[in-house]
Design an enzyme around this catalytic site. Structure first.
Site, PDB file in Angstrom:
ATOM      1  CG  ASP A 180      -1.983   0.961   0.744  1.00 17.86           C
ATOM      2  OD1 ASP A 180      -2.162   1.850   0.161  1.00 17.86           O
ATOM      3  OD2 ASP A 180      -3.253   0.787   1.682  1.00 17.86           O
TER       4      ASP A 180
HETATM    5  C1  BGC Z   1      -5.019   3.458   0.090  1.00 16.63           C
HETATM    6  C2  BGC Z   1      -5.033   2.350  -1.163  1.00 16.63           C
HETATM    7  C3  BGC Z   1      -4.933   3.185  -2.546  1.00 16.63           C
HETATM    8  C4  BGC Z   1      -3.488   3.907  -2.379  1.00 16.63           C
HETATM    9  C5  BGC Z   1      -3.308   4.554  -3.637  1.00 16.63           C
HETATM   10  C6  BGC Z   1      -3.799   4.225  -0.030  1.00 16.63           C
HETATM   11  O1  BGC Z   1      -3.838   5.261   0.978  1.00 16.63           O
HETATM   12  O2  BGC Z   1      -5.153   2.524   1.166  1.00 16.63           O
HETATM   13  O3  BGC Z   1      -6.271   1.646  -1.116  1.00 16.63           O
HETATM   14  O4  BGC Z   1      -5.000   2.014  -3.323  1.00 16.63           O
HETATM   15  O5  BGC Z   1      -3.710   4.691  -1.314  1.00 16.63           O
HETATM   16  O6  BGC Z   1      -4.054   5.814  -3.618  1.00 16.63           O
END
Ligand code: BGC
Length: 826
Positions: A265
């Site tokens: 993530d």
């Molecule tokens: C989220 C993800 C997301 C990523 C990219 C993170 O803060 O938890 O679900 O895909 O950001 O935007």
């Protein structure tokens, strides 16, 4: 299974997460090798052999996109060898690009309410097609973490509290996305079931509950061929999910046979060598760890280059499978916005969940359809989606007031009252006088103001909410010498900027601060910078007096109309959990006043997840529309007027109060205590907890009303080959309209297993639409896996043989038919 190697075994490898691969008939995870695999591997091996170490490492982490399309992530390719870059866009409710429009689909929780895996595939297809059309290669979706607590801020982004339903939906959505040539990323692996402390919380869960509940959706995603998995922010058993070998290698690779790649993530990577060795293949969105630090680790021999190769191989394998390495990927299609809009509408109708319908308040017909008051701020604003990385810039979006007015027709009288003010009223007169309503500050200039205003009786004393609306850098505003809108840490700032109420209808950013205001004179100072492009500033307030005036207007409108449609909302955003399940702001008071004035009030909920409803009994009807996407207003009008049956059923239990739900009352269970959170509810997630504890929900899992009535009869359940069961029964539409029903089968515990078992679990379901008077015989298979428990001692699935109770009903609590059936040993 391969044991995690030296770097990781220094840490306590998760006993509960690892285990030998056990071949049981109940295992769904093994996939047949695909034709041409050897040839593809050959190509990938050849490329790998030609890549320099620098080139390899450049494929293992994100970087800045020189030609960004507004997507979340970018990985440069290696042009020298024809390896193209990867662009990674967020989902899950459509393709999120900051700078381009796309179809804003209803939130996944609404899709899930349709109980329709075939619809999930179509939803996936729209996203897959648009993602490719919009220049993307990878979609950062679907999210399949279970709804464990109603407080979790991202419940709208995921499907359900039930693992079977989640698994069915995620698998079909992935097939839909990938069938269009876009690589799907199932997220967040694993146990990212809340936003509170999401980057630090250390989750402890017993192995049985882990496998039976949270992991089931991920396993189904892998079995459906997901190209990528995103590791979670949280820790699991003391170890960051993105460097947890038990999860990333023991379960994902060795048990389930995952052959795609694992990315972190965003900023969830915490090391170089340990993370890579544990099974993380790609750091996103930068190379903080997998850039120079990993390079150093390879140079000094901390990590062998073969481990780097393994990660590169996994990424290239998927790129190869999607035709990205040899130019065989189909040409990027053109967007089909109309097709997207059609699916968005269908899903919003299919997931619309009618929770209450007293005295046939709905559908609006006769006098009710001719004299209507629409109330609520979100009645006149399109509520499209939730805030955060899931927010899609919609092609278009109407407000419910527009669609209701159009549908009601020229002969109808439709009035509107906001009932609650989201954006504030002008400040009282100040000395010296100053235009606070749309003050424009030219580029390169600073506007400073110092003055006073007087709060008098007419404003109502007590709490005032001050609002600043601005287009550039946030102005400094001091009330009686104290800053009203101080800039806080980056995360808080980011999350405060998400959500419907954070942007005024004309696009200015909005910040709020509530302060006690005493009678008399107050000082006010403002410093606003014009910055490079100049900016517009508004200062506003909401007081007890303006609140009361808004409610009084709404009450007048409610009295003057035959019926009321009141729109209530909850503005969920990523990064933040709710601290109460009550509707925010003044909405409970508004509903109380309006329903007292006119009991023929339908409350339409645009909420992310469960809300408490102390006002329920005073309403005529309650329609849950979640975050319904860009066609949500049209779908809402269609359901209200009965042009279509409300097709949705709850995929999560709604509790009566903040203190009567599975994660209430024990901080160790939620949100964690001392950094550790224990899933002490064990296998009893969601409705299983309510059943085990004998707690009455407000609305049970599976609940949702139709405008017609159905009878179920003739339930027969017989053993099926491979350890499963086959249920068949008859469904008859006994009403006078075409409508939707979702018969659900719940199975009780096995007498032969000495393992923890819930009183009953969802084992099968079928969504049906039938015309009036029509009868249909339905057959629903119940898989052996659903009838199995994870046996931690044997580290495998154990089939729950023996006589089991099978119940058929319309929700987890409305169980109409019961039979006993024998599950035979394999
Ligand atoms: C989220 C993800 C997301 C990523 C990219 C993170 O803060 O938890 O679900 O895909 O950001 O935007």
């Amino acid at each position: 299974m391969s044991e995690p190697n030296e770097n990781v075994s220094r840490r306590t490898t998760l006993r509960l997460l690892t285990g030998a691969v056990a071949a049981t008939a109940a295992t769904t995870g093994s996939r047949a090798p695909r034709a041409g695999a050897a040839q593809r591997h050959g190509r990938v091996d050849q490329l790998l052999a030609r890549l320099t170490l620098d080139e390899k490492l450049s494929l293992l982490h994100g970087a800045k996109d020189p030609r960004s399309l507004g997507q979340a992530g970018y990985v440069p390719g290696v042009p020298r060898l024809g390896i193209p870059p990867l662009r990674l866009a967020d989902g899950p409710a459509g393709v999120r690009l900051r700078t381009a429009r796309a179809t804003a689909l209803p939130a996944p929780v609404m899709l899930a309410g349709a109980f329709d895996p075939a619809l999930a595939r179509e939803y996936g297809r729209v996203i897959g097609h648009e993602g490719r059309a919009l220049g993307q290669d990878v979609l950062l979706s679907p999210m399949v973490n279970l709804i464990r607590t109603p407080c979790a801020g991202r419940n709208f982004e995921t499907f359900a509290e039930d693992p079977l339903l989640s698994a069915d939906l995620v698998a079909e959505e992935i097939r839909g996305i990938q069938g269009e040539g876009l690589i799907a990323t199932v997220k967040h692996f694993a146990l990212n079931n809340q936003e509170k402390d999401r980057t630090t919380v250390d989750v402890r869960v017993d192995e049985q509950a882990l496998h039976e509940n949270e992991l089931r959706g991920f396993e189904a995603a892998v079995a459906a061929g997901a190209g990528a998995v995103m590791g979670a922010y949280n820790k699991v058993d003391g170890m960051h999910a993105c460097e947890n070998a038990g999860l990333l290698t023991g379960i994902l690779r060795d048990r389930w046979g995952f052959d795609g790649w694992v990315m972190s993530d965003w900023d969830a990577t915490h090391s170089a060598a340990p993370a890579l060795t544990a099974g993380l293949d790609m750091e996103m969105p930068s190379g903080r760890w997998f850039g120079e630090p990993l390079h150093r680790a390879v140079r000094d021999g901390t990590v062998p280059e073969t481990t780097v190769d393994r990660a590169v191989h996994r990424i290239l394998t998927i790129m190869e499978r999607f035709g990205l390495l040899d130019g065989t990927a189909p040409a990027r299609p053109a967007r089909d916005a109309q097709a997207g809009a059609r699916v968005a509408y269908r899903v919003a109708v299919a997931g619309a969940t009618l929770l209450r319908n007293h005295d046939a308040t709905l559908p609006l017909a006769g006098p009710a359809a001719l004299s209507l008051a629409v109330i609520g701020p979100t009645g006149a604003l399109p509520f499209v989606g939730g805030g955060g990385s899931a927010h899609v810039v919609p092609d278009r979006a109407a407000s419910p007031l527009e669609t209701i007015t159009a549908r009601a027709g020229r002969d109808a009288r439709v009035t509107y009252a906001p009932g609650e003010d989201l954006y504030g009223r002008p400040l009282p007169a100040t000395t010296p006088r100053a235009p606070f309503e749309g003050r424009s500050v030219p580029a390169g200039r600073t506007w400073t103001y110092d003055g006073t205003f007087t709060a008098d009786e007419a404003d109502g004393f007590g709490e005032w909410t001050f609002l600043v609306h601005h287009s550039g850098e946030r102005p400094r505003v001091l009330l009686d010498g104290t800053e009203l809108f101080p800039v806080r840490d980056a995360m808080t700032e980011l999350f405060d900027g998400f959500g419907l109420a954070a942007t005024a209808p004309d696009g200015l950013k909005v910040r709020r601060a509530t302060r006690a205001v005493t009678p008399g004179r107050h000082t006010l100072s403002v410093v606003a910078e014009g910055g490079a492009r100049g900016q517009v500033v508004r200062l506003r307030r909401i007081t007890a007096a303006t609140r009361a005036a808004d409610v009084a207007d709404a009450v007048r409108a409610a009295r003057a109309a035959h019926s009321v449609v009141l729109f209530a909302y909850e503005d969920a955003v990523e990064g933040r959990d709710r601290t109460t399940l009550a509707l925010p702001g003044n909405q409970e008071a508004l509903i109380g006043a309006v329903t007292a004035a006119n009991p023929r009030t339908t409350v339409v909920l645009n909420t992310s997840s469960a809300v408490t409803m102390p006002w329920l009994e005073r309403t005529g009807a309650v329609l849950q529309m979640y975050y319904p996407g860009q066609e949500g207003a049209a779908a809402t009008a269609a359901v209200l007027f009965g042009d279509t049956d409300p097709g949705g059923r709850l995929t999560q239990t709604f509790p009566v109060s903040d203190s009567r739900h599975p994660t209430a009352g024990d901080p160790r269970r939620y949100p964690g205590s001392g950094g550790i959170e224990e899933y002490t509810e064990g296998v009893r997630t969601g409705y299983r907890w309510y059943d085990a504890e004998g707690v009455e929900p407000l609305f049970p899992f599976g609940h949702g009303l139709s405008y017609t009535t159905f009878a179920y009869a003739g339930l027969v359940v017989t053993p099926a080959r491979g350890g499963g069961l086959t249920a068949s029964f008859t469904v008859r539409n006994t009403g006078r309209r075409t409508g939707v029903t979702v018969p659900q089968l719940y199975v009780g515990p096995s007498p032969d297993l000495a393992l923890d078992q819930a009183p009953r679990i969802l084992a099968g379901y079928r969504r049906l639409e039938l015309p009036p008077g029509r009868t249909r015989r339905v057959t629903v298979p119940i898989a052996a896996r659903t009838l199995s428990c994870w046996d931690p001692a044997r580290r495998t699935w154990a089939l729950g043989t023996g006589t089991r109770t099978v119940r058929l009903g319309t929700s987890a609590r409305d169980l109409r038919l019961t039979v006993r059936a024998r599950v035979l040993p394999l």
